[in-house]
Scaffold this motif. Structure first.
Motif, PDB file in Angstrom:
ATOM      1  N   ILE A 150     -30.951  -8.976  21.362  1.00 29.93           N
ATOM      2  CA  ILE A 150     -30.817  -8.031  20.249  1.00 29.93           C
ATOM      3  C   ILE A 150     -29.674  -8.449  19.338  1.00 29.93           C
ATOM      4  O   ILE A 150     -29.819  -8.488  18.102  1.00 29.93           O
ATOM      5  N   VAL A 184     -33.498  -1.371  26.233  1.00 29.98           N
ATOM      6  CA  VAL A 184     -32.953  -0.854  24.970  1.00 29.98           C
ATOM      7  C   VAL A 184     -31.906   0.216  25.248  1.00 29.98           C
ATOM      8  O   VAL A 184     -30.862   0.266  24.574  1.00 29.98           O
ATOM      9  N   PRO A 232     -31.475  -8.740  27.551  1.00 27.64           N
ATOM     10  CA  PRO A 232     -32.009  -8.166  26.311  1.00 27.64           C
ATOM     11  C   PRO A 232     -30.918  -7.816  25.300  1.00 27.64           C
ATOM     12  O   PRO A 232     -31.127  -7.940  24.088  1.00 27.64           O
ATOM     13  N   TYR A 252     -37.030  -7.905  21.776  1.00 24.09           N
ATOM     14  CA  TYR A 252     -35.625  -7.535  21.595  1.00 24.09           C
ATOM     15  C   TYR A 252     -35.002  -8.289  20.409  1.00 24.09           C
ATOM     16  O   TYR A 252     -34.220  -7.713  19.646  1.00 24.09           O
TER      17      TYR A 252
END
Length: 372
Positions: free
Chosen positions: A78, A258, A74, A202
């Motif tokens: 991002i 996250v 992820p 993401y």
């Protein structure tokens, strides 16, 4: 005698005056990629050693595996979304061609190379393939190359939505709606579609962060004590993914992802501020090349240690396998550059077509003709 008060973080994370130049706003991105690719190589090496019966699954290895896997990929989605909003500034066709050169091309090239090597080596590898498996790369990515496959789909789809004027926040809401398990959306048995819908959130989050260049300045200007707190808190929250009996694991997965990504970004900014970024940033700039080659490099070291050095202890395998996975791909890049081979990892940009200049035979009136 009065004691001096202990230093405290400023009430606002960005309240410390700090000159942030244009280049400084993005250097932490390469540093974050560097930390991310180290985690990728390290964790893939652990799994390779377990599959090769050099290591075994224990509570510690399972915890580390779940912890790192909760956020390391992820993180890359991002980071890939950070500069996607700016794609609106270029023609969409040019953007697609660029991603074909830099993502689809290495996906196909290195998927084929990996499959050919594993087909030749046969059972000596932990995941052997046959030449009849080659069509799989069209619809079922092999090994770690799923990342490039899914990333290409997401970048093309999200850039098309942005080009049509869809707000980044709307893109983010759409990504939430297609998140696996939230709505009864069938993947029709295509595992790639399920992974893509899981990683869309993401990439969309990265688009939201990157939609305003001021956000990069704000992140770069956060005070060191807030950054340190983010590292500790983020990694702690992400580590909960390693708990074996955690209920509703899938529900909390985005929180773990996250949190871990925030921790790595904070660590990257801290590293930049401490002027210790050179080595990590160097790895980050070669993260694509490391990603597509590292498994072959680590596996090669593992085979040599077993077959020729007769070393079966896990520690040297993990150490040398990780180092080989990080630096042998860079050696391949430098070798290609040395011999002038430009097609190893991306397709070179096509040379711009030059408009032919017609000769001008008109005599310059201000300059005397040579016959005069």
């Amino acid at each position: 005698m009065t004691q001096s008060a202990a230093p405290k973080c400023p009430t606002s994370p960005a309240s410390t005056p700090e000159l942030v130049t244009s280049s400084a706003r993005v250097t932490w991105v390469d540093t974050a990629k560097g930390y991310g690719i180290i985690l990728v190589v390290f964790e893939h090496d652990i799994r390779g050693l377990i599959n090769g019966d050099i290591m075994t699954w224990t509570p510690i290895t399972r915890f580390i595996d779940a912890w790192i896997y909760a956020f390391h990929m992820p993180l890359f989605f991002i980071l890939s979304g950070l500069f996607l909003f700016r794609s609106k500034e270029k023609p969409w066709g040019a953007f697609v061609l660029d991603k074909l050169r830099t993502i689809a091309y290495p996906y196909f090239v290195w998927s084929v190379i990996t499959m050919l090597i594993k087909a030749a080596l046969g059972p000596i590898t932990t995941h052997p393939y046959h030449l009849s498996d080659l069509p799989l790369i069209l619809y079922a990515p092999i090994d770690q190359y799923w990342f490039l496959y899914v990333l290409f789909i997401l970048l093309i789809a999200i850039s098309a939505l942005l080009k049509l004027g869809v707000s980044p926040w709307v893109v983010f809401v759409l990504a939430i709606l297609i998140y696996p398990g939230l709505l009864s959306i069938s993947s029709y048995g295509w595992s790639v579609l399920a992974v893509t819908s899981g990683m869309a959130i993401y990439t969309a989050l990265g688009v939201i962060i990157g939609r305003d260049r001021e956000h990069f300045r704000i992140i770069s200007a956060i005070h060191v004590c807030w950054l340190a707190l983010a590292v500790v808190a983020g990694l702690t929250v992400a580590s909960l993914a390693g708990l074996p009996e955690l209920p509703y694991r899938n529900v909390f997965q985005p929180v773990f992802a996250v949190s871990g990504a925030v921790a790595i970004v904070a660590l990257a900014v801290l590293t930049d501020k401490a002027k210790l970024k050179a080595t990590i940033q160097f790895l980050g700039r070669y993260s694509l090349e490391i990603y597509v080659v590292h498994s072959m490099a680590s596996a090669g070291v593992r085979i040599m240690l077993l077959e020729f050095a007769h070393v079966s202890a896990p520690t040297p395998h993990l150490l040398f396998g990780t180092l080989a996975g990080l630096y042998m791909p860079i050696a391949v890049v430098l070798l290609f550059e040395r011999v002038g081979f430009r097609f190893g990892f991306t397709l070179p940009k096509p040379a711009p077509l030059l408009t032919p200049i017609e000769p001008n035979f008109q005599v310059n009136p201000t300059r005397p003709h040579p016959d005069r």
